[in-house]
Design a protein around this motif. Structure first.
Motif, PDB file in Angstrom:
ATOM      1  N   ALA A 389       6.421  42.455  -8.865  1.00  0.00           N
ATOM      2  CA  ALA A 389       5.704  42.270  -7.395  1.00  0.00           C
ATOM      3  C   ALA A 389       6.038  41.378  -6.580  1.00  0.00           C
ATOM      4  N   ARG A 390       6.333  41.170  -5.446  1.00  0.00           N
ATOM      5  CA  ARG A 390       6.742  40.175  -4.532  1.00  0.00           C
ATOM      6  C   ARG A 390       5.819  38.887  -4.816  1.00  0.00           C
ATOM      7  N   ASN A 391       4.623  38.962  -4.920  1.00  0.00           N
ATOM      8  CA  ASN A 391       3.535  37.986  -4.985  1.00  0.00           C
ATOM      9  C   ASN A 391       3.256  37.815  -6.576  1.00  0.00           C
ATOM     10  N   TYR A 392       4.296  38.031  -7.354  1.00  0.00           N
ATOM     11  CA  TYR A 392       3.935  37.941  -8.720  1.00  0.00           C
ATOM     12  C   TYR A 392       3.231  36.797  -9.379  1.00  0.00           C
ATOM     13  N   LEU A 393       3.680  35.472  -8.795  1.00  0.00           N
ATOM     14  CA  LEU A 393       2.960  34.566  -9.318  1.00  0.00           C
ATOM     15  C   LEU A 393       1.620  34.335  -8.940  1.00  0.00           C
ATOM     16  N   ASP A 394       1.006  34.964  -8.096  1.00  0.00           N
ATOM     17  CA  ASP A 394      -0.306  35.251  -7.701  1.00  0.00           C
ATOM     18  C   ASP A 394      -1.287  35.952  -9.172  1.00  0.00           C
ATOM     19  N   TYR A 395      -0.512  36.657  -9.855  1.00  0.00           N
ATOM     20  CA  TYR A 395      -1.266  37.408 -10.959  1.00  0.00           C
ATOM     21  C   TYR A 395      -1.442  36.585 -12.225  1.00  0.00           C
ATOM     22  N   SER A 396      -2.479  36.831 -12.812  1.00  0.00           N
ATOM     23  CA  SER A 396      -2.622  36.065 -14.336  1.00  0.00           C
ATOM     24  C   SER A 396      -1.875  36.973 -15.338  1.00  0.00           C
ATOM     25  N   ASP A 397      -1.675  36.509 -16.320  1.00  0.00           N
ATOM     26  CA  ASP A 397      -0.771  37.312 -17.461  1.00  0.00           C
ATOM     27  C   ASP A 397      -1.337  38.417 -17.667  1.00  0.00           C
ATOM     28  N   ASN A 398      -2.737  38.574 -17.719  1.00  0.00           N
ATOM     29  CA  ASN A 398      -3.692  39.703 -17.896  1.00  0.00           C
ATOM     30  C   ASN A 398      -3.564  40.688 -16.951  1.00  0.00           C
ATOM     31  N   GLU A 399      -3.510  40.279 -15.887  1.00  0.00           N
ATOM     32  CA  GLU A 399      -3.480  41.193 -14.716  1.00  0.00           C
ATOM     33  C   GLU A 399      -2.312  41.647 -14.636  1.00  0.00           C
ATOM     34  N   ILE A 400      -0.940  41.094 -14.806  1.00  0.00           N
ATOM     35  CA  ILE A 400       0.352  41.637 -14.681  1.00  0.00           C
ATOM     36  C   ILE A 400       0.394  42.773 -16.003  1.00  0.00           C
ATOM     37  N   ALA A 401       0.039  42.299 -17.051  1.00  0.00           N
ATOM     38  CA  ALA A 401      -0.039  43.141 -18.033  1.00  0.00           C
ATOM     39  C   ALA A 401      -0.789  44.491 -18.181  1.00  0.00           C
ATOM     40  N   GLY A 402      -1.796  44.318 -17.036  1.00  0.00           N
ATOM     41  CA  GLY A 402      -2.596  45.728 -17.091  1.00  0.00           C
ATOM     42  C   GLY A 402      -3.655  45.451 -18.292  1.00  0.00           C
ATOM     43  N   LYS A 403      -4.050  44.399 -18.423  1.00  0.00           N
ATOM     44  CA  LYS A 403      -5.011  44.144 -19.652  1.00  0.00           C
ATOM     45  C   LYS A 403      -6.466  43.960 -19.106  1.00  0.00           C
ATOM     46  N   VAL A 404      -6.467  43.984 -17.798  1.00  0.00           N
ATOM     47  CA  VAL A 404      -7.899  43.729 -17.274  1.00  0.00           C
ATOM     48  C   VAL A 404      -9.139  44.770 -17.734  1.00  0.00           C
ATOM     49  N   LYS A 405      -9.961  44.539 -18.588  1.00  0.00           N
ATOM     50  CA  LYS A 405     -10.972  45.578 -18.878  1.00  0.00           C
ATOM     51  C   LYS A 405     -12.527  45.011 -18.516  1.00  0.00           C
ATOM     52  N   THR A 406     -12.720  43.699 -18.640  1.00  0.00           N
ATOM     53  CA  THR A 406     -13.808  43.129 -18.182  1.00  0.00           C
ATOM     54  C   THR A 406     -13.552  41.814 -17.072  1.00  0.00           C
ATOM     55  N   GLU A 407     -14.712  41.443 -16.628  1.00  0.00           N
ATOM     56  CA  GLU A 407     -14.323  40.425 -15.687  1.00  0.00           C
ATOM     57  C   GLU A 407     -13.811  39.049 -15.942  1.00  0.00           C
ATOM     58  N   GLU A 408     -14.087  38.815 -17.252  1.00  0.00           N
ATOM     59  CA  GLU A 408     -13.558  37.643 -17.941  1.00  0.00           C
ATOM     60  C   GLU A 408     -12.022  37.708 -18.043  1.00  0.00           C
ATOM     61  N   ASP A 409     -11.727  39.024 -18.030  1.00  0.00           N
ATOM     62  CA  ASP A 409     -10.076  39.378 -18.473  1.00  0.00           C
ATOM     63  C   ASP A 409      -9.223  38.987 -17.033  1.00  0.00           C
ATOM     64  N   GLY A 410      -9.879  39.254 -15.914  1.00  0.00           N
ATOM     65  CA  GLY A 410      -9.206  38.972 -14.633  1.00  0.00           C
ATOM     66  C   GLY A 410      -9.722  39.897 -13.586  1.00  0.00           C
TER      67      GLY A 410
END
Length: 602
Positions: A389-410
Motif C-alpha cells: 500500500a502507498r502508506n505501507y510504513l503506517d501499518y504495523s506488521d500484524n496489520e500488514i499480515a492481516g493478523k489483527v484479531k484483538t485490540e492488542e494485535d492492532g
C-alpha cells in the motif's frame, strides 16, 4: 558652648515628641497595606513547534507563560487527547501521531492558570514534518498531478488473488457440482479465463476476492494477461531462457539455463490452447499442468467427495478438489508460483533491471503525453509488483499480515488494508497490501532476532523513486545512477530475503507436520501438510527468476532437489526427508545470511 549644645538637643527632643503626639507615625493608627491586583496571564509560548509525522509519544517543546505578575506560578493543561502536558513539557500522547499527507499542521489549545486562579487559553500550531514515507510524487510536467502509475501491476495481483479465490473458496467446486462445468476441457478453460482471459471478455469481469472500490477489472486497468507476463513469455525477455530455447547444439550455455526445479511432468500436454501451441517444460507449461490436475480431480467424482487414498472415508480424511493424493495443494502451488513467475520475475528481471527498466528515458513525458517519464513509470511498475500500500510504513506488521484479531494485535480497520483517504472504500491501487509485501511483514513479526524487511524494502523503494522524481526532466548523472542502483539492490535483496525466509517458515511447518505423522498424532492433517509443502515449493521454484539473487544456480537446483515435487509420507523415509529439508534450510541461511535463531523459529 557646652550649655548651648545641651539646650539644642533638648529642644530637638521636645519637638520630636510633640510631632509624635500630634498623630505622626503611631502603629495603632496605621492604614491596612494595599495588596497589588492579580492579573491573568496574557500569552502561552512553546520553545519548539514541529513534530515528525508518524511519531508517537515524543516531546514537542517547553511551555512558558507571559504574566505581568512576576512572582506568579503557572499550571498548564489541555483538553486535546492527542497531547499530554507534564509540568511545562508538551508531548504527543503515547498512541497519537499525525500523517503529513492528511494534515501539515495541527492546533492544540493550551490553558495556563496562575496561582491566583486566573487563566488564559492560547491556540498553538504544531507543524507536522513530512517524512519520505508515502509512495506518491508530484509530476514534473503538471504540479497538480501525480507522477505515479502502476495499474497493470495491480491488475495482475488482483488476477492472481481472484484465481486463488475461485479455486479455494468453493467457486470451482460449486460450478462442477451444479453442472456449470461438465468436462475437463471446460474446467481448464475456466481456470485459463483468469490466467489468460479473452480480451473481449474483460469488460464485466467482476472483482470478488475482496470488497474494493474497483468492482470490475476494467476499473483497475485495460486488458491484462498473466500468461503474457509469466517468466519466459514476456517479449522483452529475461536473463535466462525460461521458455526452454537452446542453442543450435541443444545446450543451455552460460546463464541461459532452462526452467528447472520441477521434475515431475505429465506425459501428455495438460491442455492445447486455442493457438495450438502445446505447453512445454516451462513456467507456462507448469501452470497448465497444474490446471489439468485440478480438472482431473474435479471430474473424478462430480458432486461427490474425495478422500485421502487408503484412508477411511470420514470427514477428517476428506480432501478438496485442489489437493492431490501425493500431498500437493494445487491452489497454493499455483498462487505462490504465479507470485514468483509473474510479479517477482517481472520486477527484478525487467522493470528494476539496470539494462532494461532502469536504462529508460527520464527527460520527457512517457509516450509524449503522460504525467511521468518512462524511467519513473518503470520504477513504479517494479514497486507495484512488490504489492505494498502507498502508506505501507503506517501499518504495523500484524496489520500488514492481516493478523489483527484483538485490540492488542492492532487496529481492526487496518487488517491488511485501510481506507486511508476516508472515502468509505478500499482502493486497490493504494490501500491494499498484496503479495510479497505481506510475506515481509509475516516474517518480521515472527523473528526471534529483530528483522525489518518491511521498512528496509519500502525505504529503498521510496528513496529510489524520490531520486528519479527529483531528476525528472533530465538524464541521471553517473553518480545518480550509481545511487539508484544501490536503492534497487537494497529493495531486491530485501524482497528475496522475505521470500527465502518464507520458504524457511514452511520448511519448519512441514517438518512439524511430518513429526505429527510419525507420531500418529490426533492433530495431524494431510491437508495442512499439502498446504505447507506447496507454499514452500511454490515460492522456492520462483527464486530462480531474480538475476540479482544471492542464491547460485547450483544452490537453487540442490534446494529443489532436496524438496522434491511432493512431500515424502512413507514412515520409513520421513527421517531422511526431514534431514534433507534441514540441508535446504541451511543453504538458504548461508546464502541470505539469516540469523540462526530466526531460521529455527520462523
Amino acid at each position: 558652648m557646652e550649655f548651648k549644645r545641651k539646650a539644642l538637643a533638648i529642644a530637638v527632643m521636645v519637638a520630636t515628641s510633640t510631632l509624635t503626639a500630634c498623630g505622626g507615625s503611631s502603629s495603632s493608627s496605621d492604614p491596612d497595606p494595599v495588596t497589588p491586583e492579580n492579573k491573568a496571564p496574557t500569552a502561552v509560548t512553546l520553545t519548539a513547534n514541529t513534530v515528525e509525522e508518524n511519531a508517537m509519544g515524543v516531546e514537542v517543546g517547553t511551555l512558558a507563560a507571559t504574566d505581568a505578575d512576576s512572582g506568579d506560578t503557572h499550571t498548564f493543561t489541555t483538553d486535546n487527547a492527542s497531547f499530554v502536558i507534564d509540568g511545562t513539557t508538551l508531548s504527543l500522547a503515547a498512541d497519537a501521531s499525525f500523517d503529513f499527507e492528511k494534515m501539515a499542521s495541527v492546533d492544540v489549545d493550551v490553558t495556563v492558570t496562575d496561582n491566583g486562579g486566573l487563566s488564559h487559553t492560547e491556540t498553538l500550531t504544531i507543524n507536522v514534518t513530512d517524512l519520505l514515507d508515502y509512495y506518491d510524487f508530484v509530476s514534473e510536467f503538471d504540479a497538480e498531478k501525480s507522477s505515479v502509475s502502476y495499474s497493470g501491476q495491480t491488475a495482475r495481483h488482483a488476477l492472481i488473488a481472484e484465481l486463488k479465490n475461485y479455486i479455494g473458496n468453493g467457486g470451482l467446486q460449486s460450478d462442477v457440482d451444479n453442472g456449470e462445468l461438465s468436462s475437463k476441457e471446460e474446467i481448464v478453460a475456466k481456470l485459463n479465463s483468469f490466467y489468460d482471459r479473452d480480451e473481449n471478455a474483460w469488460d464485466g469481469f467482476a472483482v470478488t476476492f475482496t470488497d474494493a472500490k474497483q468492482k470490475f477489472f476494467s476499473e483497475i486497468s485495460s486488458y491484462k494477461s498473466l500468461k503474457d507476463k509469466v517468466a519466459g513469455n514476456d517479449a522483452s525477455g529475461q536473463h535466462a531462457l525460461w521458455n526452454g530455447e537452446s542453442n543450435e547444439a541443444g545446450q543451455y550455455t552460460g546463464e541461459n539455463i532452462a526452467f528447472t526445479g520441477w521434475s515431475t511432468w505429465d506425459d501428455a500436454p495438460a491442455h492445447v490452447p486455442a493457438d495450438g501451441v502445446i505447453p512445454q517444460k516451462t513456467p507456462h507449461g507448469l501452470v497448465q499442468q497444474f490446471f489439468s490436475q485440478i480438472a482431473d480431480n474435479a471430474m473424478e467424482n462430480p458432486g461427490g467427495k474425495r478422500y485421502i487414498h487408503g484412508a477411511e472415508q470420514i470427514e477428517a480424511n476428506e480432501i478438496p478438489v485442489f489437493v492431490n493424493y501425493d500431498g500437493t495443494d494445487l491452489n497454493q502451488l499455483i498462487q505462490k508460483f504465479l507470485l514468483m513467475a509473474v510479479t517477482y520475475s517481472q520486477a527484478t528481471d525487467d522493470y528494476l533491471d539496470e539494462n532494461k527498466g532502469l536504462a529508460t528515458d527520464n527527460t520527457g513525458r512517457d509516450k509524449g503525453e503522460k504525467d511521468y517519464t518512462k524511467l519513473e513509470h518503470q520504477f513504479d511498475e517494479g514497486f507495484g509488483y512488490f504489492g505494498a500500500a502507498r502508506n505501507y510504513l503506517d501499518y504495523s506488521d500484524n496489520e500488514i499480515a492481516g493478523k489483527v484479531k484483538t485490540e492488542e494485535d492492532g487496529r481492526a480497520d487496518w487488517n491488511g488494508k485501510h481506507d486511508t483517504d476516508g472515502d468509505g472504500e478500499i482502493d486497490l491501487f493504494s490501500e491494499f497490501n498484496f503479495g510479497a509485501s505481506v510475506n515481509a511483514a509475516k516474517r518480521d513479526r515472527g523473528s526471534e532476532v529483530q528483522t525489518d524487511f518491511t521498512k528496509e524494502a519500502m525505504d529503498a523503494f521510496l528513496a529510489g523513486r524520490k531520486l528519479i522524481n527529483d531528476a525528472a526532466g533530465t538524464e541521471l548523472t553517473t553518480e545518480q545512477m550509481a545511487e539508484l542502483l544501490e536503492y534497487r539492490d537494497a529493495a531486491v535483496l530485501t524482497w528475496e530475503k522475505a521470500i527465502a525466509a518464507t520458504v524457511v517458515h514452511y520448511i519448519n511447518d512441514l517438518r512439524g507436520d511430518l513429526d505429527k505423522l510419525k507420531a500418529g498424532a490426533d492433530d495431524y492433517s494431510f491437508t495442512d501438510l499439502a498446504k505447507h509443502f506447496s507454499e514452500m515449493k511454490g515460492f522456492a521454484l520462483g527464486l530462480q527468476f531474480n538475476p540479482y539473487s544471492k542464491i547460485t544456480d547450483e544452490q537453487f537446483v540442490e534446494i529443489n532437489t532436496l524438496f522434491k515435487d511432493a512431500p515424502v509420507t512413507e514412515l520409513s523415509e520421513i527421517d531422511e526427508y526431514q534431514s534433507d529439508l534441514v540441508k535446504a534450510r541451511d543453504i538458504l541461511q548461508a546464502a541470505l545470511e539469516f540469523d540462526a535463531d530466526n531460521v529455527e523459529n520462523w
